[in-house]
Design a protein around this motif. Structure first.
Motif, PDB file in Angstrom:
ATOM      1  N   MET A  30     -27.487  -4.349 -51.376  1.00 33.94           N
ATOM      2  CA  MET A  30     -27.963  -5.314 -50.387  1.00 33.94           C
ATOM      3  C   MET A  30     -27.968  -4.652 -49.010  1.00 33.94           C
ATOM      4  O   MET A  30     -27.056  -3.888 -48.695  1.00 33.94           O
ATOM      5  N   CYS A  31     -28.974  -4.927 -48.223  1.00 33.40           N
ATOM      6  CA  CYS A  31     -29.046  -4.350 -46.878  1.00 33.40           C
ATOM      7  C   CYS A  31     -27.888  -4.885 -46.024  1.00 33.40           C
ATOM      8  O   CYS A  31     -27.752  -6.093 -45.873  1.00 33.40           O
ATOM      9  N   PRO A  32     -27.068  -3.983 -45.442  1.00 30.64           N
ATOM     10  CA  PRO A  32     -25.934  -4.451 -44.639  1.00 30.64           C
ATOM     11  C   PRO A  32     -26.383  -5.187 -43.370  1.00 30.64           C
ATOM     12  O   PRO A  32     -25.636  -5.983 -42.827  1.00 30.64           O
ATOM     13  N   ARG A  33     -27.605  -4.886 -42.935  1.00 24.02           N
ATOM     14  CA  ARG A  33     -28.057  -5.465 -41.670  1.00 24.02           C
ATOM     15  C   ARG A  33     -28.655  -6.856 -41.869  1.00 24.02           C
ATOM     16  O   ARG A  33     -28.254  -7.800 -41.203  1.00 24.02           O
ATOM     17  N   CYS A  34     -29.629  -6.996 -42.788  1.00 29.76           N
ATOM     18  CA  CYS A  34     -30.289  -8.297 -42.917  1.00 29.76           C
ATOM     19  C   CYS A  34     -29.952  -9.009 -44.228  1.00 29.76           C
ATOM     20  O   CYS A  34     -30.441 -10.098 -44.493  1.00 29.76           O
ATOM     21  N   LYS A  35     -29.083  -8.378 -45.040  1.00 27.91           N
ATOM     22  CA  LYS A  35     -28.580  -8.977 -46.284  1.00 27.91           C
ATOM     23  C   LYS A  35     -29.648  -9.169 -47.363  1.00 27.91           C
ATOM     24  O   LYS A  35     -29.427  -9.887 -48.337  1.00 27.91           O
ATOM     25  N   GLN A  49     -33.275   2.431 -48.234  1.00 28.21           N
ATOM     26  CA  GLN A  49     -34.003   1.858 -47.114  1.00 28.21           C
ATOM     27  C   GLN A  49     -34.347   0.415 -47.430  1.00 28.21           C
ATOM     28  O   GLN A  49     -34.809   0.096 -48.529  1.00 28.21           O
ATOM     29  N   CYS A  50     -34.092  -0.454 -46.450  1.00 28.76           N
ATOM     30  CA  CYS A  50     -34.385  -1.872 -46.619  1.00 28.76           C
ATOM     31  C   CYS A  50     -35.891  -2.085 -46.448  1.00 28.76           C
ATOM     32  O   CYS A  50     -36.496  -1.597 -45.495  1.00 28.76           O
ATOM     33  N   SER A  51     -36.508  -2.821 -47.378  1.00 27.69           N
ATOM     34  CA  SER A  51     -37.952  -3.056 -47.301  1.00 27.69           C
ATOM     35  C   SER A  51     -38.284  -4.109 -46.255  1.00 27.69           C
ATOM     36  O   SER A  51     -39.424  -4.215 -45.821  1.00 27.69           O
ATOM     37  N   VAL A  52     -37.312  -4.885 -45.838  1.00 23.72           N
ATOM     38  CA  VAL A  52     -37.558  -5.950 -44.871  1.00 23.72           C
ATOM     39  C   VAL A  52     -37.370  -5.445 -43.436  1.00 23.72           C
ATOM     40  O   VAL A  52     -38.281  -5.498 -42.628  1.00 23.72           O
ATOM     41  N   CYS A  53     -36.170  -4.904 -43.130  1.00 19.31           N
ATOM     42  CA  CYS A  53     -35.910  -4.502 -41.737  1.00 19.31           C
ATOM     43  C   CYS A  53     -35.984  -2.982 -41.542  1.00 19.31           C
ATOM     44  O   CYS A  53     -35.777  -2.482 -40.446  1.00 19.31           O
ATOM     45  N   GLU A  54     -36.241  -2.250 -42.634  1.00 10.76           N
ATOM     46  CA  GLU A  54     -36.408  -0.799 -42.594  1.00 10.76           C
ATOM     47  C   GLU A  54     -35.143  -0.017 -42.243  1.00 10.76           C
ATOM     48  O   GLU A  54     -35.175   1.186 -42.011  1.00 10.76           O
TER      49      GLU A  54
HETATM   50 ZN    ZN Z   1     -32.531  -5.110 -43.968  1.00  5.76          ZN
END
Ligand code: ZN
Length: 306
Positions: A30-35, A49-54
């Motif tokens: 899970m992305c630590p920044r935007c979950k 790499q997060c596909s939402v917030c990059e």
């Molecule tokens: Zn993210």
């Protein structure tokens, strides 16, 4: 977990990371920044790499391992050495064991030890119940003689630090560095750690206890005392021997392993000692410590030395 097992199972950064990823994200990365869970692994394998917030991150981002340049197998060995050292291990000893007498830096080892302690401190602490033993002791406070000879002046109350201990019989242990052992202070620790449904609280005859129990909302009838002044240490079932032997383990750790613990860092050592004590004999002690290391917040060097 033994040293040969850790060496066999976690010899490389990749193998260590696989375990840490499972411990940090049991339900999937899970992305630590935007979950968000829409993430992809990058070619270098360690990064996602997060596909939402990059945001690009690894399993170490935003954890106790944050910004560490040490190889993960070294981290794993350090964790094993610390969790298996019943009386604790000094940073100097850890440095010698991991890097040798003339290599590695004491500062690195010291910071490493404190980060592992910070992970231990993040463990949840349930309320204690059943039969409780509570006691207080003093640590530190040794001063060099100012009179010019090698002798040491005796302990004096003023420069010693109070430690309050609370132990559930057959259960968990808590240690706290306390400002004093007045009834208000004792009451605070009772309230925060002892369930209202506790059966009995055993203490010595320190006059502050009856008031402390009252302030903590505990019934007077639950309080049993051991009269140490009259050398009555075990009165039927009423004893504080359990908490006293925990105190002697703590003191052997402070004197024998850590040598000198500053008042500032004492709470961290108390967390380490109780974390290990409360998990003694548990097969997952090593893994459980690593789990806390990837779920606890980072401890920066600046904050540690502030
Ligand atoms: Zn993210």
């Amino acid at each position: 977990m033994t040293l040969p097992e850790v060496n066999r199972l976690y010899p490389t950064d990749d193998r260590c990371r696989e375990l840490l990823e499972r411990l940090r994200w049991p339900e999937g990365v899970m992305c630590p920044r935007c979950k968000d869970s829409r993430v992809s692994r990058l070619k270098d394998y360690a990064r996602f790499q997060c596909s939402v917030c990059e945001y690009q991150f690894t399993v170490m981002s935003g954890t106790i391992f944050h910004d560490s340049h040490l190889p993960l197998p070294i981290w794993f060995l350090a964790v094993l050495l610390i969790v298996e050292a019943k009386k604790g291990m000094s940073a100097m000893q850890l440095k010698r064991t991991l890097w040798g007498e003339h290599r590695g830096s004491y500062k690195t080892a010291w910071y490493l030890c404190h980060r592992i302690r910070a992970a231990m401190a993040s463990a949840e602490k349930a309320m204690l119940y059943g039969t409780i033993e509570m006691d207080e002791t003093y640590v530190g406070g040794r001063q060099k003689s100012t009179r010019g000879h090698a002798g040491r002046i005796p302990y004096s109350e003023s420069n010693k630090i109070a430690v309050i201990g609370i132990k559930q019989r057959g259960g968990e242990l808590r240690f706290f560095k306390a400002e004093d052992v007045k009834s208000g202070t004792l009451a605070k620790y009772i309230k925060e750690n002892v369930s209202e449904d506790v059966d009995v609280i055993m203490t010595d005859e320190l006059p502050a206890y009856p008031g402390a129990l009252a302030k903590a909302g505990q019934s007077r009838s639950k309080h049993k005392t051991v009269n140490h002044k009259q050398k009555v240490y075990v009165d039927g079932d009423i004893t504080t021997n359990g908490i006293e032997s925990a105190f002697s383990l703590l003191k052997r750790g402070i004197v024998g392993s850590w040598h000198k613990v500053s008042a500032k860092h004492l709470p961290a050592y108390l967390e380490e000692m109780t974390f290990r004590f409360n998990r003694r004999g548990r097969a997952d002690l090593f893994i459980d410590t690593l789990r806390h290391m990837v779920t606890a917040d980072p401890l920066t060097f600046e904050r540690l030395t502030a």
